[in-house]
Scaffold this motif. Structure first.
Motif, short mmCIF file in Angstrom:
data_model
loop_
_atom_site.label_atom_id
_atom_site.label_comp_id
_atom_site.label_asym_id
_atom_site.label_seq_id
_atom_site.Cartn_x
_atom_site.Cartn_y
_atom_site.Cartn_z
N LEU A 94 32.74 -3.73 19.64
CA LEU A 94 33.30 -4.47 18.51
C LEU A 94 33.99 -5.75 18.98
CD1 LEU A 94 33.68 -4.53 15.48
CD2 LEU A 94 35.76 -3.16 15.76
N LEU A 95 34.76 -5.68 20.05
CA LEU A 95 35.41 -6.88 20.58
C LEU A 95 34.39 -7.94 20.96
CD1 LEU A 95 38.18 -5.23 22.77
CD2 LEU A 95 38.58 -6.66 20.76
N ASN A 96 33.23 -7.50 21.47
CA ASN A 96 32.20 -8.44 21.88
C ASN A 96 31.56 -9.18 20.71
OD1 ASN A 96 30.94 -9.59 24.17
ND2 ASN A 96 29.08 -8.41 23.80
N ARG A 97 31.74 -8.66 19.50
CA ARG A 97 31.25 -9.35 18.31
C ARG A 97 32.13 -10.56 17.96
NH1 ARG A 97 28.44 -6.31 19.88
NH2 ARG A 97 27.20 -8.17 20.17
N TYR A 98 33.33 -10.63 18.56
CA TYR A 98 34.28 -11.67 18.19
C TYR A 98 34.78 -12.50 19.38
CZ TYR A 98 34.47 -9.17 13.76
OH TYR A 98 34.12 -8.58 12.56
N TRP A 99 34.64 -11.98 20.59
CA TRP A 99 35.18 -12.68 21.76
C TRP A 99 34.38 -13.96 21.99
CZ3 TRP A 99 39.46 -13.11 24.12
CH2 TRP A 99 39.56 -13.59 25.43
N ASP A 100 35.05 -15.11 21.93
CA ASP A 100 34.37 -16.40 21.99
C ASP A 100 34.83 -17.27 23.15
OD1 ASP A 100 36.91 -16.74 21.01
OD2 ASP A 100 36.32 -17.69 19.12
N GLU A 101 35.44 -16.64 24.15
CA GLU A 101 35.88 -17.37 25.34
C GLU A 101 34.92 -17.13 26.50
OE1 GLU A 101 38.45 -19.35 25.33
OE2 GLU A 101 39.44 -18.80 23.46
N ASP A 102 34.85 -18.11 27.42
CA ASP A 102 34.07 -17.90 28.64
C ASP A 102 34.76 -16.95 29.60
OD1 ASP A 102 31.87 -19.45 27.98
OD2 ASP A 102 32.71 -21.29 28.83
N ALA A 103 36.08 -16.92 29.56
CA ALA A 103 36.83 -16.02 30.44
C ALA A 103 36.48 -14.58 30.12
CB ALA A 103 38.33 -16.25 30.26
N PRO A 104 36.35 -13.72 31.14
CA PRO A 104 36.01 -12.32 30.89
C PRO A 104 37.16 -11.56 30.20
CG PRO A 104 35.59 -12.94 33.19
CD PRO A 104 36.42 -14.03 32.58
N LEU A 105 36.77 -10.68 29.30
CA LEU A 105 37.69 -9.68 28.73
C LEU A 105 37.17 -8.34 29.21
CD1 LEU A 105 39.93 -8.59 26.92
CD2 LEU A 105 38.41 -8.90 24.95
N VAL A 106 37.92 -7.67 30.10
CA VAL A 106 37.43 -6.48 30.81
C VAL A 106 38.24 -5.26 30.40
CG1 VAL A 106 36.90 -5.47 33.06
CG2 VAL A 106 36.81 -7.96 32.76
N LEU A 107 37.55 -4.25 29.86
CA LEU A 107 38.19 -3.00 29.48
C LEU A 107 38.08 -1.99 30.62
CD1 LEU A 107 37.54 -4.41 26.71
CD2 LEU A 107 37.45 -2.11 25.73
N THR A 108 39.12 -1.18 30.75
CA THR A 108 39.08 -0.10 31.72
C THR A 108 40.00 1.02 31.25
OG1 THR A 108 39.10 0.42 34.08
CG2 THR A 108 40.97 -0.86 33.23
N GLY A 109 39.99 2.12 31.96
CA GLY A 109 40.82 3.26 31.61
C GLY A 109 40.78 4.28 32.73
N ALA A 110 40.97 5.53 32.39
CA ALA A 110 40.98 6.59 33.41
C ALA A 110 40.53 7.90 32.80
CB ALA A 110 42.38 6.74 34.00
N MET A 111 39.98 8.75 33.63
CA MET A 111 39.60 10.10 33.23
C MET A 111 40.65 11.13 33.65
SD MET A 111 36.80 9.89 31.51
CE MET A 111 36.14 11.57 31.51
N ARG A 112 41.54 10.74 34.57
CA ARG A 112 42.58 11.65 35.04
C ARG A 112 43.95 11.05 34.74
NH1 ARG A 112 39.73 12.72 40.94
NH2 ARG A 112 38.15 14.21 40.20
N PRO A 113 44.91 11.87 34.30
CA PRO A 113 46.24 11.35 34.01
C PRO A 113 46.88 10.70 35.24
CG PRO A 113 45.97 13.56 33.12
CD PRO A 113 44.77 13.30 33.99
N ALA A 114 47.90 9.91 34.98
CA ALA A 114 48.52 9.12 36.05
C ALA A 114 49.13 9.97 37.15
CB ALA A 114 49.58 8.20 35.45
N ASN A 115 49.58 11.20 36.82
CA ASN A 115 50.20 12.06 37.84
C ASN A 115 49.25 13.10 38.41
OD1 ASN A 115 50.07 13.55 35.46
ND2 ASN A 115 51.97 14.69 35.89
N ALA A 116 47.95 13.00 38.08
CA ALA A 116 46.98 13.99 38.57
C ALA A 116 46.55 13.66 39.99
CB ALA A 116 45.75 14.00 37.66
N PRO A 117 46.25 14.68 40.81
CA PRO A 117 45.67 14.40 42.12
C PRO A 117 44.37 13.61 41.97
CG PRO A 117 46.32 16.71 41.93
CD PRO A 117 46.42 16.12 40.56
N GLY A 118 44.23 12.56 42.74
CA GLY A 118 43.03 11.75 42.65
C GLY A 118 42.95 10.93 41.38
N ALA A 119 44.10 10.56 40.81
CA ALA A 119 44.10 9.74 39.59
C ALA A 119 43.25 8.49 39.80
CB ALA A 119 45.52 9.37 39.23
N ASP A 120 42.34 8.24 38.85
CA ASP A 120 41.41 7.12 39.01
C ASP A 120 41.88 5.85 38.34
OD1 ASP A 120 41.06 8.60 36.61
OD2 ASP A 120 39.07 7.76 36.30
#
Length: 328
Positions: A94-120
């Protein structure tokens, strides 16, 4: 470089058993700690919200767009958005339908909570910052950085509900690999970057439900939809975009009433067709009854595109035109 956050697992803490992860405001330090991982790139952090991604709303994304544009116009090389993984692919699309800048807009996240062993989360955030700062991906729109790979917003999909390598690109694989400070392009998009639908993402979108029609289902539920209750409909059909013969009159009644109907497929690869089959309930029959085929778009993407097209005005004709580039 600006880091915006909407919450998600990357900002969650698990209990002593290692499960039951919940949002934790203290984990905003995740963004702050990223500074040590990317020497030479000054970071600023702004929290938009701290919610599980099923609770992300268009209003949140409208705020993201406003903040991201402000950052770029103030000189940021790119913008990173942290987001829960459940709906990350939808927000990216949805954001890509409206983002009109040349600068990258990069999404990220995690599959493991912040305090989990091997937090990604820290590694994913580091890679997202590296990607957002890279000249190699300027002009390519919204991207997703996850587990060392970089994906185009219009191709990325969540393929696992558990693995840290949760995201993939269909078809063709990731756009690039992120290895330390290096962003290595694997390919360049053949299709031109989509023209933005408008300057501003509305804070709410028209009501467009999604209904799946499978074996033995003739769409009887559609009989209960009152006139004017929905702005459009996305149908998840089978094969190349097929439904049962008895479902066809129900869909035709909607299109005749001016309700745009888009037919997608439950099949993960190949998309819908416009010309392979001609029998009651086939794609040729449905098109003749006024339906639009989703083409290469997955059902969730088709819903968002239809909502955005309707929000931009123009009715059924404009909605059908929005899907033309994805036809197959």
């Amino acid at each position: 470089m600006t880091v915006l956050s909407l919450g998600g697992t990357i900002f969650m803490t698990a209990d002593e058993t290692g499960s039951r992860a919940t949002p934790d405001a203290a984990n905003a330090q995740v963004a702050a700690s990223a500074q040590a991982l990317v020497p030479g790139i000054a970071l600023t952090h702004r929290a938009i919200a701290n919610v599980g991604s099923p609770s992300v709303r268009p209003a949140h994304l409208a705020a993201v767009l406003e903040a991201a544009r402000e950052a770029v116009r103030a000189g940021a090389r790119g913008v990173v958005l942290t987001h829960g993984t459940d709906t990350l692919e939808e927000s990216a699309y949805l954001l890509n339908r409206y983002w009109d800048e040349d600068a990258p807009l990069v999404l990220t996240g995690a599959m493991r909570p912040a305090n989990a062993p091997g937090a990604d989360g820290p590694a994913n955030l580091r890679d997202a910052v590296r990607a957002a700062a890279s000249d190699a991906v300027r002009g390519l729109g919204v991207l997703v950085a996850f587990d060392g790979a970089l994906h185009l917003a219009d191709r990325v999909t969540k393929g696992s509900s558990r693995s840290v390598s949760a995201f993939a690109s269909e078809p063709g694989g990731p756009l690039a690999l992120v290895d330390g400070a290096q962003v290595q392009l694997l390919r360049r998009p053949v299709s031109p970057r989509p023209v933005p639908l408008g300057a501003d993402l509305p804070e709410s979108l028209p009501r467009v439900p999604v209904i799946a029609l499978g074996l033995g289902d003739d769409g009887e539920l559609l009989d209960q939809i009152a006139p004017g209750a929905i702005a459009g409909l996305v149908v998840i059909g089978s094969g190349m975009g097929h439904v049962s013969a008895p479902a066809v009159p129900r869909l035709a009644a909607l299109t005749e009433a001016g309700v745009p109907v888009v037919v997608a497929t439950r099949i993960p690869r190949g998309g819908t067709s416009t010309h392979h089959y001609d029998y009651p309930g086939s794609e040729v029959d449905l098109i003749a009854r006024g339906c639009t085929m989703a083409g290469l778009l997955r059902p969730a993407q088709a819903r968002l595109l239809l909502q955005a097209a309707l929000a931009a005005g123009g009715g059924s004709g404009a909605a059908a035109a929005a899907f033309a580039p994805f036809a197959s």
